[in-house]
Design a protein around this motif. Structure first.
Motif, PDB file in Angstrom:
ATOM      1  N   GLU A  30     -30.105 -53.118  -0.603  1.00 18.12           N
ATOM      2  CA  GLU A  30     -29.815 -53.244  -2.034  1.00 18.12           C
ATOM      3  C   GLU A  30     -29.626 -51.881  -2.698  1.00 18.12           C
ATOM      4  OE1 GLU A  30     -29.283 -54.978  -5.829  1.00 18.12           O
ATOM      5  OE2 GLU A  30     -29.278 -55.920  -3.831  1.00 18.12           O
ATOM      6  N   THR A  31     -30.443 -50.915  -2.304  1.00 16.28           N
ATOM      7  CA  THR A  31     -30.428 -49.607  -2.975  1.00 16.28           C
ATOM      8  C   THR A  31     -29.589 -48.562  -2.253  1.00 16.28           C
ATOM      9  OG1 THR A  31     -32.408 -48.869  -1.787  1.00 16.28           O
ATOM     10  CG2 THR A  31     -32.739 -50.014  -3.902  1.00 16.28           C
ATOM     11  N   GLY A  32     -29.347 -48.798  -0.964  1.00 17.41           N
ATOM     12  CA  GLY A  32     -28.644 -47.793  -0.171  1.00 17.41           C
ATOM     13  C   GLY A  32     -29.514 -46.594   0.169  1.00 17.41           C
ATOM     14  N   LYS A  33     -30.830 -46.738  -0.013  1.00 14.80           N
ATOM     15  CA  LYS A  33     -31.757 -45.645   0.275  1.00 14.80           C
ATOM     16  C   LYS A  33     -32.768 -46.080   1.345  1.00 14.80           C
ATOM     17  CE  LYS A  33     -31.749 -43.908  -4.508  1.00 14.80           C
ATOM     18  NZ  LYS A  33     -32.621 -43.619  -5.681  1.00 14.80           N
ATOM     19  N   PRO A  34     -33.154 -45.162   2.229  1.00 13.42           N
ATOM     20  CA  PRO A  34     -34.221 -45.496   3.176  1.00 13.42           C
ATOM     21  C   PRO A  34     -35.562 -45.635   2.455  1.00 13.42           C
ATOM     22  CG  PRO A  34     -33.596 -43.192   3.411  1.00 13.42           C
ATOM     23  CD  PRO A  34     -32.613 -43.806   2.466  1.00 13.42           C
ATOM     24  N   VAL A  35     -36.425 -46.465   2.996  1.00  6.23           N
ATOM     25  CA  VAL A  35     -37.733 -46.713   2.386  1.00  6.23           C
ATOM     26  C   VAL A  35     -38.492 -45.418   2.162  1.00  6.23           C
ATOM     27  CG1 VAL A  35     -40.022 -47.717   2.833  1.00  6.23           C
ATOM     28  CG2 VAL A  35     -37.963 -49.068   3.252  1.00  6.23           C
ATOM     29  N   GLU A  37     -37.511 -42.601   1.339  1.00  3.62           N
ATOM     30  CA  GLU A  37     -37.059 -41.841   0.173  1.00  3.62           C
ATOM     31  C   GLU A  37     -37.481 -42.491  -1.136  1.00  3.62           C
ATOM     32  OE1 GLU A  37     -32.951 -40.855   0.042  1.00  3.62           O
ATOM     33  OE2 GLU A  37     -32.943 -39.859   2.003  1.00  3.62           O
ATOM     34  N   MET A  38     -37.886 -43.752  -1.055  1.00  7.07           N
ATOM     35  CA  MET A  38     -38.254 -44.479  -2.268  1.00  7.07           C
ATOM     36  C   MET A  38     -39.740 -44.426  -2.580  1.00  7.07           C
ATOM     37  SD  MET A  38     -35.812 -47.870  -2.245  1.00  7.07           S
ATOM     38  CE  MET A  38     -35.651 -48.183  -0.486  1.00  7.07           C
ATOM     39  N   PHE A  39     -40.563 -44.012  -1.595  1.00  2.72           N
ATOM     40  CA  PHE A  39     -42.012 -44.019  -1.787  1.00  2.72           C
ATOM     41  C   PHE A  39     -42.612 -42.662  -1.445  1.00  2.72           C
ATOM     42  CE2 PHE A  39     -40.849 -48.430  -1.177  1.00  2.72           C
ATOM     43  CZ  PHE A  39     -41.544 -49.066  -2.197  1.00  2.72           C
ATOM     44  N   ASP A  40     -43.612 -42.284  -2.222  1.00  3.62           N
ATOM     45  CA  ASP A  40     -44.318 -41.023  -2.000  1.00  3.62           C
ATOM     46  C   ASP A  40     -45.453 -41.197  -0.996  1.00  3.62           C
ATOM     47  OD1 ASP A  40     -43.030 -39.392  -4.272  1.00  3.62           O
ATOM     48  OD2 ASP A  40     -43.748 -41.197  -5.288  1.00  3.62           O
ATOM     49  N   VAL A  41     -46.049 -42.382  -0.995  1.00  4.31           N
ATOM     50  CA  VAL A  41     -47.160 -42.688  -0.094  1.00  4.31           C
ATOM     51  C   VAL A  41     -46.925 -44.069   0.503  1.00  4.31           C
ATOM     52  CG1 VAL A  41     -49.652 -43.095   0.083  1.00  4.31           C
ATOM     53  CG2 VAL A  41     -48.791 -41.277  -1.410  1.00  4.31           C
ATOM     54  N   HIS A 335     -36.810 -57.232 -10.422  1.00  8.80           N
ATOM     55  CA  HIS A 335     -38.172 -56.858 -10.824  1.00  8.80           C
ATOM     56  C   HIS A 335     -38.633 -55.651  -9.999  1.00  8.80           C
ATOM     57  CE1 HIS A 335     -42.393 -58.402 -12.160  1.00  8.80           C
ATOM     58  NE2 HIS A 335     -42.313 -57.078 -12.192  1.00  8.80           N
ATOM     59  N   ILE A 336     -38.376 -55.674  -8.701  1.00  9.83           N
ATOM     60  CA  ILE A 336     -38.797 -54.577  -7.822  1.00  9.83           C
ATOM     61  C   ILE A 336     -38.120 -53.274  -8.232  1.00  9.83           C
ATOM     62  CG2 ILE A 336     -38.739 -53.683  -5.464  1.00  9.83           C
ATOM     63  CD1 ILE A 336     -38.911 -56.593  -4.480  1.00  9.83           C
ATOM     64  N   LYS A 337     -36.825 -53.322  -8.454  1.00  8.51           N
ATOM     65  CA  LYS A 337     -36.087 -52.110  -8.819  1.00  8.51           C
ATOM     66  C   LYS A 337     -36.551 -51.558 -10.160  1.00  8.51           C
ATOM     67  CE  LYS A 337     -31.908 -53.812  -8.196  1.00  8.51           C
ATOM     68  NZ  LYS A 337     -30.435 -53.834  -8.135  1.00  8.51           N
ATOM     69  N   ASN A 338     -36.787 -52.445 -11.104  1.00  5.20           N
ATOM     70  CA  ASN A 338     -37.290 -51.993 -12.415  1.00  5.20           C
ATOM     71  C   ASN A 338     -38.683 -51.426 -12.300  1.00  5.20           C
ATOM     72  OD1 ASN A 338     -34.928 -52.752 -13.737  1.00  5.20           O
ATOM     73  ND2 ASN A 338     -35.695 -54.812 -14.206  1.00  5.20           N
ATOM     74  N   PHE A 339     -39.509 -52.083 -11.482  1.00  5.50           N
ATOM     75  CA  PHE A 339     -40.883 -51.643 -11.297  1.00  5.50           C
ATOM     76  C   PHE A 339     -40.935 -50.233 -10.693  1.00  5.50           C
ATOM     77  CE2 PHE A 339     -44.638 -51.301  -8.521  1.00  5.50           C
ATOM     78  CZ  PHE A 339     -45.647 -51.488  -9.456  1.00  5.50           C
ATOM     79  N   LEU A 340     -40.080 -50.015  -9.681  1.00  2.00           N
ATOM     80  CA  LEU A 340     -40.058 -48.706  -8.998  1.00  2.00           C
ATOM     81  C   LEU A 340     -39.212 -47.677  -9.734  1.00  2.00           C
ATOM     82  CD1 LEU A 340     -39.686 -49.922  -5.285  1.00  2.00           C
ATOM     83  CD2 LEU A 340     -41.764 -49.106  -6.408  1.00  2.00           C
ATOM     84  N   GLU A 341     -38.489 -48.142 -10.746  1.00  2.00           N
ATOM     85  CA  GLU A 341     -37.603 -47.257 -11.507  1.00  2.00           C
ATOM     86  C   GLU A 341     -36.552 -46.620 -10.595  1.00  2.00           C
ATOM     87  OE1 GLU A 341     -39.813 -44.488 -13.868  1.00  2.00           O
ATOM     88  OE2 GLU A 341     -41.038 -46.040 -14.810  1.00  2.00           O
ATOM     89  N   ILE A 342     -35.918 -47.480  -9.782  1.00  2.00           N
ATOM     90  CA  ILE A 342     -34.845 -46.978  -8.889  1.00  2.00           C
ATOM     91  C   ILE A 342     -33.570 -47.742  -9.146  1.00  2.00           C
ATOM     92  CG2 ILE A 342     -36.368 -46.170  -7.048  1.00  2.00           C
ATOM     93  CD1 ILE A 342     -35.963 -48.759  -5.592  1.00  2.00           C
TER      94      ILE A 342
END
Length: 342
Positions: A30-35, A37-41, A335-342
């Motif tokens: 959905e985002t075109g990004k690897p996991v 890159e989307m999470f710090d921890v 909801h997930i994208k809004n929650f993560l602000e991505i």
């Protein structure tokens, strides 16, 4: 308010780890990004720990999904002879871990260390894996006891550890798999390991000089509550821990009645408490949990009448879990994208 600190927490749940791994694969598409890159921890325990280790090793989420979907029977091989000499797992675990170790060596790299992971990801993405040491060193004048071990890619003391060994320690499921060395799965105390990730992010303490790769020898990220975004993914539930009042009756339960509930009391109670605490501390804009119910109206029919154990192996059940995860993501993606602000 600073930059959001995004935490991904991955539950234990055996081969039902297909659910969170599919959700992550859908998120990547959905985002075109690897996991990573989307999470710090990223924190995991048991099967969630295996997924965490796979992400740390750079394994594509599509490959992780395929492992659960196509190799569950290889990882947990059924042996008729073993059933004969080991009825109801009285004398040994239900499954050997030989195939699991072979697969992890192949997928993670037999020589990959926690230091290699740290070198690859730096402190941009930090990986935490929960385990329990049954036989830690005895300290003089201190009562011997189990020891919680949270493997952490920022801790230099953990850097020599091989990633495969850490994955086997976090996933050595009681009754189902052998102990690995003297460790068992982190799922015994953190089958939902979200508090492990949360506490690391909030920790503002400092360690000894040169003990961590974080700035100023920090032992955690020293985050503010308003900066936290914690996404917790479960492996799905069939509601089996709920006890109908008709079954409780007068409540005069003895050992025989309690035996079927002991696992729930140890593992599921910890999960319920973890979720209770996090909802007390974090509002809905900072804590979001997805754990689909396998008997809901939206679930595939083939799952509704099943008591899904953690060692799901039937092709039809695995394919149904996979399909349910995709449907769940479609409903939750905005909801997930809004929650993560991505």
């Amino acid at each position: 308010m600073g930059k959001p600190i995004r935490i991904l927490s991955l539950d234990g749940g055996g081969t039902r780890g297909l659910m969170p791994s599919t959700l992550l694969n859908c998120l990547e598409k959905e985002t075109g990004k690897p996991v990573t890159e989307m999470f710090d921890v990223i924190v995991g325990a048991a099967t969630g720990g295996i997924i965490t280790a796979a992400l740390a090793a750079g394994l594509p989420t599509s490959d992780i999904v395929d492992i659960y979907l196509k190799q569950a029977s290889y990882i947990l091989p059924t042996n008729k002879f073993r059933r004969l000499w080991n009825p109801v797992n009285l004398f040994a675990p239900k499954y050997p871990n030989d195939n699991l170790k072979k697969l992890l060596n192949e997928k993670l790299g037999a020589d990959t260390t926690m230091e290699n992971v740290s070198q690859s990801h730096g402190t941009d993405t930090i990986f935490l894996l929960a385990s329990l040491d049954l036989s830690p060193p005895i300290v003089a004048n201190k009562s011997p006891q189990f020891e919680v071990v949270i493997y952490n890619t920022t801790m230099k003391a953990h850097h020599p550890e091989k990633l495969v060994d850490v994955a086997l320690r976090t996933s050595a499921a009681v009754i189902n798999l052998p102990l690995y060395e003297h460790y068992i799965e982190g799922g015994n105390y953190a089958n939902d390991p979200a508090l492990v990730g949360f506490s690391f992010c909030m920790n503002a303490k400092k360690g000894c000089e040169g003990s961590t790769t974080l700035p100023d020898n920090r032992l955690g990220l020293g985050a503010d509550l308003e900066d936290i975004r914690l996404l917790s993914l479960g492996c799905g539930s069939d509601g089996g821990t709920h006890v109908p009042k008709s079954e409780i009756k007068k409540g005069n339960w003895g050992l025989i009645k309690w035996m079927n509930r002991l696992t729930s009391l140890v593992i599921d109670t910890n999960m319920v408490y973890t979720q209770h605490l996090l909802r007390e501390i974090l509002d809905e804009n900072r804590y979001y949990r997805i754990n689909p119910y396998y008997k809901s109206d939206a679930a595939p029919e083939v799952l509704k009448n099943e008591k899904l154990k953690i060692d799901v192996q039937k092709k039809e059940h695995l394919e149904a879990i996979h399909a349910y995860a995709i449907d769940t993501f479609e409903q939750e993606k905005e909801h997930i994208k809004n929650f993560l602000e991505i």
